[in-house]
Design an enzyme around this catalytic site. Structure first.
Site, short mmCIF file in Angstrom:
data_model
loop_
_atom_site.label_atom_id
_atom_site.label_comp_id
_atom_site.label_asym_id
_atom_site.label_seq_id
_atom_site.Cartn_x
_atom_site.Cartn_y
_atom_site.Cartn_z
N ALA A 66 0.90 -1.15 -0.04
CA ALA A 66 -0.11 -0.01 0.02
C ALA A 66 0.79 1.12 0.12
CB ALA A 66 -0.76 -0.07 1.29
N GLY A 111 0.63 -5.25 0.75
CA GLY A 111 -0.36 -5.37 -0.14
C GLY A 111 -0.17 -5.99 -1.45
N GLU A 114 -0.24 -9.63 -0.84
CA GLU A 114 -1.68 -10.21 -0.76
C GLU A 114 -2.32 -10.11 -2.11
OE1 GLU A 114 -1.88 -6.94 2.37
OE2 GLU A 114 -2.94 -8.55 3.57
N GLU A 134 4.50 -5.15 7.01
CA GLU A 134 3.64 -4.25 7.93
C GLU A 134 3.96 -4.20 9.32
OE1 GLU A 134 2.27 -6.50 5.89
OE2 GLU A 134 0.74 -5.79 4.50
N1 CO8 Z 1 4.70 3.32 -0.66
C1 CO8 Z 1 4.87 4.64 -1.00
N2 CO8 Z 1 6.04 4.83 -1.76
C2 CO8 Z 1 6.88 3.79 -1.74
C3 CO8 Z 1 6.58 2.30 -1.09
C4 CO8 Z 1 5.30 2.26 -0.48
N3 CO8 Z 1 4.90 1.27 -0.11
N4 CO8 Z 1 7.56 1.59 -1.47
C5 CO8 Z 1 8.43 2.23 -2.23
N5 CO8 Z 1 8.18 3.43 -2.34
C6 CO8 Z 1 8.72 4.77 -2.86
C7 CO8 Z 1 9.95 5.21 -1.99
O1 CO8 Z 1 9.46 6.21 -1.11
C8 CO8 Z 1 11.03 5.78 -3.05
O2 CO8 Z 1 10.43 7.12 -3.45
P1 CO8 Z 1 11.42 8.32 -3.67
O3 CO8 Z 1 12.13 7.88 -4.85
O4 CO8 Z 1 10.39 9.46 -4.09
O5 CO8 Z 1 11.91 8.46 -2.42
C9 CO8 Z 1 10.78 4.88 -4.42
O6 CO8 Z 1 9.69 3.87 -4.11
C10 CO8 Z 1 11.83 3.78 -4.36
O7 CO8 Z 1 11.93 3.12 -3.16
P2 CO8 Z 1 13.29 3.09 -2.29
O8 CO8 Z 1 14.22 4.15 -2.48
O9 CO8 Z 1 12.96 2.64 -0.93
O10 CO8 Z 1 14.07 1.74 -3.07
P3 CO8 Z 1 14.87 0.64 -2.32
O11 CO8 Z 1 15.35 -0.42 -3.42
O12 CO8 Z 1 15.85 1.24 -1.62
O13 CO8 Z 1 13.98 -0.19 -1.38
C11 CO8 Z 1 12.09 -1.32 -0.65
C12 CO8 Z 1 12.86 -1.00 -1.85
C13 CO8 Z 1 12.76 -2.40 0.09
C14 CO8 Z 1 10.59 -2.01 -1.42
C15 CO8 Z 1 11.55 -0.26 -0.06
O14 CO8 Z 1 11.24 0.87 -0.64
C16 CO8 Z 1 10.59 -0.51 0.80
O15 CO8 Z 1 10.72 -1.06 2.21
N6 CO8 Z 1 9.05 -0.17 0.86
C17 CO8 Z 1 8.12 -0.39 1.47
C18 CO8 Z 1 7.39 -1.77 1.69
C19 CO8 Z 1 6.52 -1.96 2.79
O16 CO8 Z 1 6.59 -1.61 3.85
N7 CO8 Z 1 5.14 -2.34 2.22
C20 CO8 Z 1 4.15 -2.49 2.98
C21 CO8 Z 1 3.27 -1.55 3.07
S1 CO8 Z 1 1.85 -1.49 4.08
C22 CO8 Z 1 0.87 -2.65 3.22
O17 CO8 Z 1 0.95 -2.93 2.28
C23 CO8 Z 1 -0.65 -2.77 3.95
C24 CO8 Z 1 -1.58 -3.39 2.93
C25 CO8 Z 1 -2.91 -3.27 3.58
C26 CO8 Z 1 -3.49 -1.90 3.80
C27 CO8 Z 1 -4.71 -1.62 3.88
C28 CO8 Z 1 -5.16 -0.02 4.10
C29 CO8 Z 1 -5.80 0.59 2.99
#
Ligand code: CO8
Length: 263
Positions: A66, A111, A114, A134
């Site tokens: 998400a 997500g 999922e 999460e």
């Molecule tokens: N949301 C928003 N932006 C994101 C997300 C995300 N989930 N993942 C990556 N991005 C963005 C980063 O902020 C970054 O943006 P910017 O260039 O503007 O800074 C860009 O994508 C590239 O990401 P990274 O620089 O972080 O890339 P890396 O290779 O260093 O890392 C990762 C990749 C490991 C995937 C890292 O980006 C990360 O940990 N992302 C988050 C993963 C995460 O925690 N996912 C779970 C989210 S919660 C969820 O999914 C709940 C689902 C149910 C929710 C129901 C409610 C509605």
């Protein structure tokens, strides 16, 4: 509907939805989720489509979860609204009458994992990574992950992944039964399309019946599942496709399934 956050493509009888926010690693914002839901309804209405493939744009990610920038602003009521809406969409995905293959080309986190779990099976590239992280955000999965993951890989393995938030490689995901096949990044889509074409060459009535029987049985006791199978088998036998399949066998030729649910 005009799609901006997904690419929706239909080629012959195979539809592909590509999650398309590569700068945010295809994170799921509200607009993308709305478009995804609309595309699923469009697919449901189209009798010609036999198989759906889901994948992510860019080289790095299937879906990184998400969109955390949106998530961070939610109050409990908004969180309830969006999790319910998201779960309805993933239920729709799981219950789609046609088979759905996830082609996981990179991160499938939160997500994103999922969504893959709601598909019928997953092929992954060697670069793919899976996880429900999460817990690292002080949250839990909200799009069915606490329910679908233990059903697929077993309770204890699911607990370890969800409670640690660990992210695992494609090979490990295959070892625990989350992924069916691991391919090189270059061959992933070819392999998925090859399998999609094999499935698409079968009769649509029997494809739908087999999927429904498995899905129904997994949420019921054995006797109820077997009863459903009897009914589904009886419906198949009356289809044009079953006439063609059995006749082709007896005439020692390859069956030519015309398909269609009217069959
Ligand atoms: N949301 C928003 N932006 C994101 C997300 C995300 N989930 N993942 C990556 N991005 C963005 C980063 O902020 C970054 O943006 P910017 O260039 O503007 O800074 C860009 O994508 C590239 O990401 P990274 O620089 O972080 O890339 P890396 O290779 O260093 O890392 C990762 C990749 C490991 C995937 C890292 O980006 C990360 O940990 N992302 C988050 C993963 C995460 O925690 N996912 C779970 C989210 S919660 C969820 O999914 C709940 C689902 C149910 C929710 C129901 C409610 C509605």
């Amino acid at each position: 509907m005009e799609y901006k956050n997904i690419i929706f493509n239909v080629e012959d009888v195979i539809a592909t939805i590509t999650f398309n926010r590569p700068k945010a690693l295809n994170a799921l914002n509200a607009d993308l989720m709305n478009e995804f839901a609309c595309a699923l309804y469009e697919i449901d209405e189209n009798e010609d489509i036999r198989v759906l493939i889901l994948t992510g744009a860019g080289e790095k990610s299937f879906v990184a979860g998400a969109d955390i920038t949106e998530l961070a602003t939610y109050n409990p009521l908004q969180a309830k609204f969006f999790t319910e809406k998201g779960q309805n969409t993933l239920d729709k995905l799981q219950q789609l009458s046609i088979p759905v293959i996830a082609a996981v080309n990179g991160f499938a986190l939160g997500g994103g994992c999922e969504i893959a779990l709601a598909c019928d099976f997953i092929y992954a590239s060697k670069k793919a990574k899976f996880g429900l992280p999460e817990i690292n955000l002080g949250l839990i999965p909200g799009f069915g992950g606490t329910q679908r993951l233990p059903r697929l890989i077993g309770m204890n393995m699911a607990k370890e992944l969800i409670l640690t938030g660990n992210i695992i490689r494609a090979e490990d995901a295959q070892r625990i039964g989350l992924v069916n096949k691991v391919c090189s990044a270059e061959t992933l889509m070819d392999e998925v399309i090859k399998t999609a074409k094999i499935i698409a060459s079968k009769g649509k009535v029997s494809l739908c019946a087999a999927k429904q029987a498995i899905n129904t049985g997994m949420n019921a006791d054995l006797a109820t599942g077997c009863k459903f199978e009897i009914d589904a088998f009886s419906i198949c036998i009356a289809s044009e496709d079953a006439k063609e399949g059995t006749t082709a066998f007896l005439e020692k030729r390859k069956a030519d399934f015309k398909g269609g649910l009217k069959g």
